[in-house]
Write an enzyme that holds these catalytic residues in place. Structure first.
Site, PDB file in Angstrom:
ATOM      1  N   ARG A 195      83.783  11.048  42.868  1.00 29.06           N
ATOM      2  CA  ARG A 195      82.672  10.163  42.470  1.00 29.06           C
ATOM      3  C   ARG A 195      83.287   8.938  41.803  1.00 29.06           C
ATOM      4  NH1 ARG A 195      77.439  12.001  39.131  1.00 29.06           N
ATOM      5  NH2 ARG A 195      76.882  12.614  41.239  1.00 29.06           N
ATOM      6  N   LYS A 223      95.761   4.092  33.031  1.00 32.13           N
ATOM      7  CA  LYS A 223      97.011   3.328  32.939  1.00 32.13           C
ATOM      8  C   LYS A 223      97.055   2.225  33.997  1.00 32.13           C
ATOM      9  CE  LYS A 223      99.556   7.539  31.724  1.00 32.13           C
ATOM     10  NZ  LYS A 223     100.580   8.465  32.252  1.00 32.13           N
ATOM     11  N   THR A 269      76.574  17.804  40.139  1.00 30.53           N
ATOM     12  CA  THR A 269      77.376  17.620  41.342  1.00 30.53           C
ATOM     13  C   THR A 269      78.761  18.245  41.160  1.00 30.53           C
ATOM     14  OG1 THR A 269      76.161  15.597  41.785  1.00 30.53           O
ATOM     15  CG2 THR A 269      78.187  15.923  43.029  1.00 30.53           C
TER      16      THR A 269
HETATM   17  C1  NCD Z   1      72.190  11.564  40.777  1.00 32.63           C
HETATM   18  C2  NCD Z   1      73.365  10.611  40.913  1.00 32.63           C
HETATM   19  O1  NCD Z   1      74.439  10.865  40.348  1.00 32.63           O
HETATM   20  O2  NCD Z   1      73.198   9.637  41.615  1.00 32.63           O
HETATM   21  N1  NCD Z   1      72.528  12.731  40.080  1.00 32.63           N
HETATM   22  C3  NCD Z   1      73.008  13.810  40.773  1.00 32.63           C
HETATM   23  O3  NCD Z   1      74.048  13.748  41.384  1.00 32.63           O
HETATM   24  N2  NCD Z   1      72.250  14.907  40.811  1.00 32.63           N
HETATM   25  C4  NCD Z   1      70.965  10.915  40.224  1.00 32.63           C
HETATM   26  C5  NCD Z   1      71.084  10.187  38.937  1.00 32.63           C
HETATM   27  O4  NCD Z   1      72.122  10.165  38.283  1.00 32.63           O
HETATM   28  O5  NCD Z   1      70.057   9.621  38.541  1.00 32.63           O
END
Ligand code: NCD
Length: 304
Positions: free
Chosen positions: A101, A80, A52
């Site tokens: 994320r 921190k 990603t």
């Molecule tokens: C997925 C996630 O991060 O949810 N990975 C990704 O972004 N391709 C799937 C996973 O981590 O299993």
């Protein structure tokens, strides 16, 4: 300003248009190589990632833009004690668009209300992962030629698997879609997804513990990893992690034009011997991710 927190933030028409643009990028990359000159993408990853984050960064660079960010919370001021809101407020001064994320469900939503630039949810806890879903739809559209009239098996950790939640949300808006939900009892699809999405959209679905039961009927088989990091108890994880292993032998009863997908990373759920089967599309899927993310960046920055 538009954010992408949930796949439903995009209409079906917008998604179809983005897939069209992504396919055009594949055929005419040179047309797009300066579209984002002088633009900066920030990737704020408070949780690990390979595809990603790197596909977002590669996407921005292929559009002529630049990238900055961090790939683990420990290397930022979060360690921190800084709040997500404060981090986002400041990173908005340094960038034109942010992909983030976070292990907490809803964190990108909170971030979006404090951001002066568009926020893209690149995965929030066990909740949603809209850009993986764009990747998945791009894959299905490219490999099957259509997004309607499909029977889709989703297999593995349907409880914590955020990619599955977003995929079901997105595909439930297309015509004549059926789902087969394949999981152990402990990892079933959450009730809120069943009632808010499947029941609401009147989507037919079947639940089963085995891959074999409905395999001959499937057009798509979407395998997922058991989400180790969301388990409270190591014992439970160990007991469930190898519940499904897709092998060449199992695939004998599947359709000749089945499309086998996986968001990756794979652990044990697909035997490597399956990789050479022409129906295995998970590496192609990872490749499609960059092109659809290029189309997404263009859309969110309002670049024609
Ligand atoms: C997925 C996630 O991060 O949810 N990975 C990704 O972004 N391709 C799937 C996973 O981590 O299993």
């Amino acid at each position: 300003m538009k954010h992408l927190i949930d796949i439903k933030d995009l209409s079906v028409d917008e998604i179809d248009e983005m897939i069209k643009v992504a396919k055009d990028i594949i055929n005419h990359p040179e047309k797009y190589s300066h579209k984002c000159d002088n633009k900066i993408l920030a990737t704020l990853f408070f949780e690990p990632s390979t595809r990603t984050r790197l596909s977002f960064e590669s996407a921005m660079m292929r559009l002529g833009g630049k990238v900055l960010g961090f790939s683990e919370a420990n290397s930022s001021s979060v360690s921190k004690g800084e709040s997500v809101s404060d981090t986002i407020r400041v990173v908005g001064y340094y960038s034109d668009i942010i992909a983030m994320r976070h292990p907490k469900e809803g964190a990108p939503y909170v971030a979006s209300s404090n951001s002066i630039v568009p926020i893209i949810n690149a995965g929030d806890g066990g909740h949603n992962h809209p850009t993986q879903t764009l990747t998945d739809l791009m894959t299905i559209s490219s490999e099957k030629g259509h997004l309607d009239d499909l029977t889709i098996g989703v297999c593995g950790d349907l409880k914590f698997g955020r990619t599955v939640h977003s995929l079901i949300n997105a595909m439930s808006r297309y015509k004549n879609i059926k789902f087969v939900l394949i999981s152990p009892d402990e990892l079933k699809l959450p009730d809120y997804v069943k009632s808010n999405v499947l029941d609401k959209c009147k989507i037919k679905y079947y639940e089963t513990n085995t891959i074999e039961e409905y395999l001959p009927k499937l057009d798509i088989l979407y395998m997922t990893r058991v989400q180790k990091e969301r388990f409270f108890n190591e014992e439970d994880y160990k007991r469930l992690k190898d519940y499904y292993i897709l092998t060449k032998d199992k695939l004998k009863i599947a359709k000749k034009d089945l499309c086998i997908m996986h968001p990756l990373p794979r652990v044990n759920e697909i035997a490597t011997e399956v990789d050479s089967d022409p129906r295995a599309k998970y590496f192609e899927q990872a490749n499609y991710g960059r092109f659809i993310r290029m189309a997404l960046i263009l859309k969110m920055l309002n670049i024609k």
